[in-house]
Scaffold this motif. Sequence first.
Motif, PDB file in Angstrom:
ATOM      1  N   GLY A  76     -32.803  32.757 -28.199  1.00 19.18           N
ATOM      2  CA  GLY A  76     -33.774  32.206 -29.011  1.00 19.18           C
ATOM      3  C   GLY A  76     -32.925  30.600 -29.108  1.00 19.18           C
ATOM      4  O   GLY A  76     -31.442  30.815 -29.049  1.00 19.18           O
ATOM      5  N   ALA A  77     -33.489  29.462 -29.409  1.00 19.09           N
ATOM      6  CA  ALA A  77     -32.722  28.365 -29.615  1.00 19.09           C
ATOM      7  C   ALA A  77     -31.779  28.464 -30.693  1.00 19.09           C
ATOM      8  O   ALA A  77     -30.811  27.702 -30.559  1.00 19.09           O
ATOM      9  N   ASP A  78     -32.178  29.302 -31.670  1.00 22.52           N
ATOM     10  CA  ASP A  78     -30.970  29.169 -32.925  1.00 22.52           C
ATOM     11  C   ASP A  78     -29.876  29.812 -32.560  1.00 22.52           C
ATOM     12  O   ASP A  78     -28.927  29.882 -33.378  1.00 22.52           O
ATOM     13  N   ALA A  79     -29.823  30.583 -31.325  1.00 23.76           N
ATOM     14  CA  ALA A  79     -28.828  31.097 -30.833  1.00 23.76           C
ATOM     15  C   ALA A  79     -27.405  30.478 -30.287  1.00 23.76           C
ATOM     16  O   ALA A  79     -26.399  30.777 -30.155  1.00 23.76           O
ATOM     17  N   ILE A  80     -28.017  29.065 -30.018  1.00 26.79           N
ATOM     18  CA  ILE A  80     -27.009  28.100 -29.690  1.00 26.79           C
ATOM     19  C   ILE A  80     -26.829  26.968 -30.709  1.00 26.79           C
ATOM     20  O   ILE A  80     -27.685  26.199 -31.334  1.00 26.79           O
ATOM     21  N   ARG A  81     -25.392  27.068 -31.137  1.00 29.24           N
ATOM     22  CA  ARG A  81     -25.225  26.069 -32.444  1.00 29.24           C
ATOM     23  C   ARG A  81     -24.018  25.044 -31.947  1.00 29.24           C
ATOM     24  O   ARG A  81     -23.146  25.342 -31.038  1.00 29.24           O
ATOM     25  N   CYS A  82     -24.270  24.007 -32.611  1.00 33.17           N
ATOM     26  CA  CYS A  82     -23.038  22.666 -32.282  1.00 33.17           C
ATOM     27  C   CYS A  82     -22.690  22.347 -33.535  1.00 33.17           C
ATOM     28  O   CYS A  82     -23.341  22.292 -34.515  1.00 33.17           O
ATOM     29  N   ALA A 140     -25.075  35.624 -27.866  1.00 34.92           N
ATOM     30  CA  ALA A 140     -25.987  36.350 -26.593  1.00 34.92           C
ATOM     31  C   ALA A 140     -25.891  37.883 -27.198  1.00 34.92           C
ATOM     32  O   ALA A 140     -25.086  38.508 -26.177  1.00 34.92           O
ATOM     33  N   PRO A 141     -26.671  38.441 -28.051  1.00 33.48           N
ATOM     34  CA  PRO A 141     -26.558  39.774 -28.128  1.00 33.48           C
ATOM     35  C   PRO A 141     -27.386  40.478 -26.804  1.00 33.48           C
ATOM     36  O   PRO A 141     -28.310  40.264 -26.505  1.00 33.48           O
ATOM     37  N   ALA A 196     -36.332  25.175 -22.275  1.00 36.04           N
ATOM     38  CA  ALA A 196     -37.420  24.258 -22.211  1.00 36.04           C
ATOM     39  C   ALA A 196     -37.483  23.766 -23.798  1.00 36.04           C
ATOM     40  O   ALA A 196     -37.708  22.458 -23.934  1.00 36.04           O
ATOM     41  N   GLU A 197     -37.551  24.522 -24.547  1.00 35.04           N
ATOM     42  CA  GLU A 197     -37.561  24.128 -26.165  1.00 35.04           C
ATOM     43  C   GLU A 197     -36.504  22.979 -26.502  1.00 35.04           C
ATOM     44  O   GLU A 197     -36.769  21.781 -26.864  1.00 35.04           O
ATOM     45  N   LEU A 198     -35.292  23.257 -26.163  1.00 42.43           N
ATOM     46  CA  LEU A 198     -34.220  22.483 -26.611  1.00 42.43           C
ATOM     47  C   LEU A 198     -34.342  21.200 -25.812  1.00 42.43           C
ATOM     48  O   LEU A 198     -33.940  20.154 -26.374  1.00 42.43           O
ATOM     49  N   VAL A 199     -34.594  21.122 -24.445  1.00 46.33           N
ATOM     50  CA  VAL A 199     -34.898  19.833 -23.943  1.00 46.33           C
ATOM     51  C   VAL A 199     -35.918  19.118 -24.460  1.00 46.33           C
ATOM     52  O   VAL A 199     -35.792  17.915 -24.443  1.00 46.33           O
ATOM     53  N   GLU A 200     -37.111  19.811 -24.512  1.00 47.50           N
ATOM     54  CA  GLU A 200     -38.205  19.195 -25.152  1.00 47.50           C
ATOM     55  C   GLU A 200     -38.098  18.318 -26.553  1.00 47.50           C
ATOM     56  O   GLU A 200     -38.571  17.274 -26.894  1.00 47.50           O
ATOM     57  N   ALA A 214     -26.066  17.439 -34.829  1.00 44.51           N
ATOM     58  CA  ALA A 214     -26.625  18.844 -34.574  1.00 44.51           C
ATOM     59  C   ALA A 214     -27.638  19.110 -35.871  1.00 44.51           C
ATOM     60  O   ALA A 214     -27.642  18.451 -36.900  1.00 44.51           O
ATOM     61  N   PRO A 215     -28.842  19.698 -35.724  1.00 42.55           N
ATOM     62  CA  PRO A 215     -29.296  20.635 -34.241  1.00 42.55           C
ATOM     63  C   PRO A 215     -29.758  19.721 -33.353  1.00 42.55           C
ATOM     64  O   PRO A 215     -30.469  20.268 -32.317  1.00 42.55           O
ATOM     65  N   ASP A 216     -30.212  18.325 -33.661  1.00 40.99           N
ATOM     66  CA  ASP A 216     -30.831  17.557 -32.412  1.00 40.99           C
ATOM     67  C   ASP A 216     -29.890  16.931 -31.541  1.00 40.99           C
ATOM     68  O   ASP A 216     -30.204  15.862 -31.036  1.00 40.99           O
ATOM     69  N   CYS A 217     -28.822  17.434 -31.336  1.00 44.80           N
ATOM     70  CA  CYS A 217     -27.727  16.890 -30.438  1.00 44.80           C
ATOM     71  C   CYS A 217     -27.997  17.292 -28.944  1.00 44.80           C
ATOM     72  O   CYS A 217     -28.940  18.068 -28.600  1.00 44.80           O
ATOM     73  N   LEU A 218     -27.169  16.376 -27.987  1.00 46.09           N
ATOM     74  CA  LEU A 218     -27.304  16.626 -26.596  1.00 46.09           C
ATOM     75  C   LEU A 218     -26.651  18.041 -26.283  1.00 46.09           C
ATOM     76  O   LEU A 218     -27.111  18.465 -25.335  1.00 46.09           O
TER      77      LEU A 218
END
Length: 600
Positions: free
Chosen positions: A68-74, A61-62, A14-18, A79-83
């Motif tokens: 957390g959103a910071d656990a997904i990196r690109c 993914a511990p 939800a946080e990343l899509v918003e 980035a970090p505002d990428c699709l």
Amino acid sequence: MSQDLPPVAPSVTAELVEALPPRLRRRLDAGVAKLAARPAVREGDTVRIAVDDETDVVLHAPGGTVTGADAIRCGCLLAPDCLHRAAAASAAPVADDTPAPEPAEAGEAGEAGEDRKEEGQPEETEATATAGQRTAARAVFDAAAAVLEAGTDGAGAVLQAELLRAAHAARLAGLPRACAAAVSVVTGVRAARSADPGYRLADLAAALTGVLGTAHRLPHATGPDLAELRGTARQPYRPDGSLRLYGLFCEPVLTATGYAGAVTWTADADGRLYTVSDVAPGGPARATGAADLAVRIGDTALTHRELSRAGLAVSGATVSPTGRLGAGAGVRAVRASGAAWRGEPLDRLWAVPAAEQVDRALNGGQDLLFLEVTVTGTVRETAGDCLLADCAGLPLRLAAAHDDPALPCRDNLRLLAAAGGSRLRIIARLVPGPLPRALLLAAEHPTDPAARVDLGLDRLQHADLPAGAVAPRSPAVPAGNRDATAPLHLLRRRVHQAVSGGRRVLAFTGSGSGDGARLRRLGLTTAADLLDGLHTAAADRSRDAFGRLLPADTGRFARAWLAAAVYLDTVERALCAGAWEAAASAAPSPDTGRPVGAEP
């Protein structure tokens, strides 16, 4: 939805899509499809997806879950505002949105916490829902109604994220049942959109009924009804002294949310059922492999597969209301002798009349059925062949519990069909419906009554069948069986059409024309009224002073759909109970040999 990716918490998605700007939100569904088709490589707690030759998306993914959103990196320039980050979260399974389990309970995927409440959860002593809970329930209802309005075809990643956001807010407000129901809807929608072979439209319709019904009733509920609608974040475990348990069977667990494992069922001398589970993030390989892992109770070295044939003596036992055994530090367990299904004390489980077992399952009790049946053949259905069996004069359909090809359920079902005429004791899970139906979980061995087969784990061979056994041909569904369900299917197919196609498929002029009249002729006046109301709500679009269409009232359509779905569920349960009771009354009396209640 890609099972190669680790589960992602609803709040993260939800946080990343918003955070995406509108122009990227419009491209999110295409981004999800592209990312889901790319290979994923797992390295310990890290999963890496190659977007292209120069860009990778990394999910950390511990414990097996992205929290957390910071656990997904690109690695792309935006980035970090990428699709890519939002697409990766939307393509992954939805994780259970609860805190990580304690180390001693990690094997039970956070489901075996003993007498602990989640931090921040309010005490559930209020007679009515709090203002925050009413607000959270309305948000869940509105988000689920929007998904229903669009249908699976139109409920893309943005609508899914809105429902996940509402689910996360419901959990924070102390509504774990609404949260879990909303997550199950998102999981079903993703399975439908990704053409997952395990997807079932009826399951998604039931999930939507659950989330809309819970969110609709909760603001007005009081007392015990409110406590039930709130649900519990964790199962409360209570001391239960010393137990002497006998293994019954072991079944694999494989969920659409990315969890897998095994559950072993046991019973005590009084026939009460207890379970021992080992469920964690994983796929089909873990579902089959968990049966050979040691049971996490005391110091016993028994595996789940061994426990299903042996016994267990437990001291200091703790048990949840659903019969799950806890694995606290004070629990001690040692191996004990088991019992045959036809010996004491397990024999008494099969002594309970089938109709009584079905009534117990339909009224919120244990849904396992212990039946003695005679195999008669197979019948072809849309979802695959079902095993036909005679249960005290009742034609019973036994379906595979899992369709995943990694599990032997369907292959075992085909082989059992070749053992026509064999009389077997079985354990099955009730499937409520107008025709007697159940999911086959375990059965006696076709040629050795002293042995048993866990149909989700053990694989039968042709050598296990009686000599000369040949698989019968699969006939089509008899016309009489189709006619028996025809009245209700007129309403059911419209309810299911709305789930897949959204409100618009019921708004077309002439859609369902004549179905209401036919239902009334058949005496189903309430069903006819609900069907007419559903079509009216779907077609209701007001216009402004300039003749332009105003936004549709999604709430009205969702309430009309919910009324029809609840009616269907209630009537089908009544028909299910009636079908099993009719078989019981038609069964021959042991004293006279005539059907019970028949004239001499």
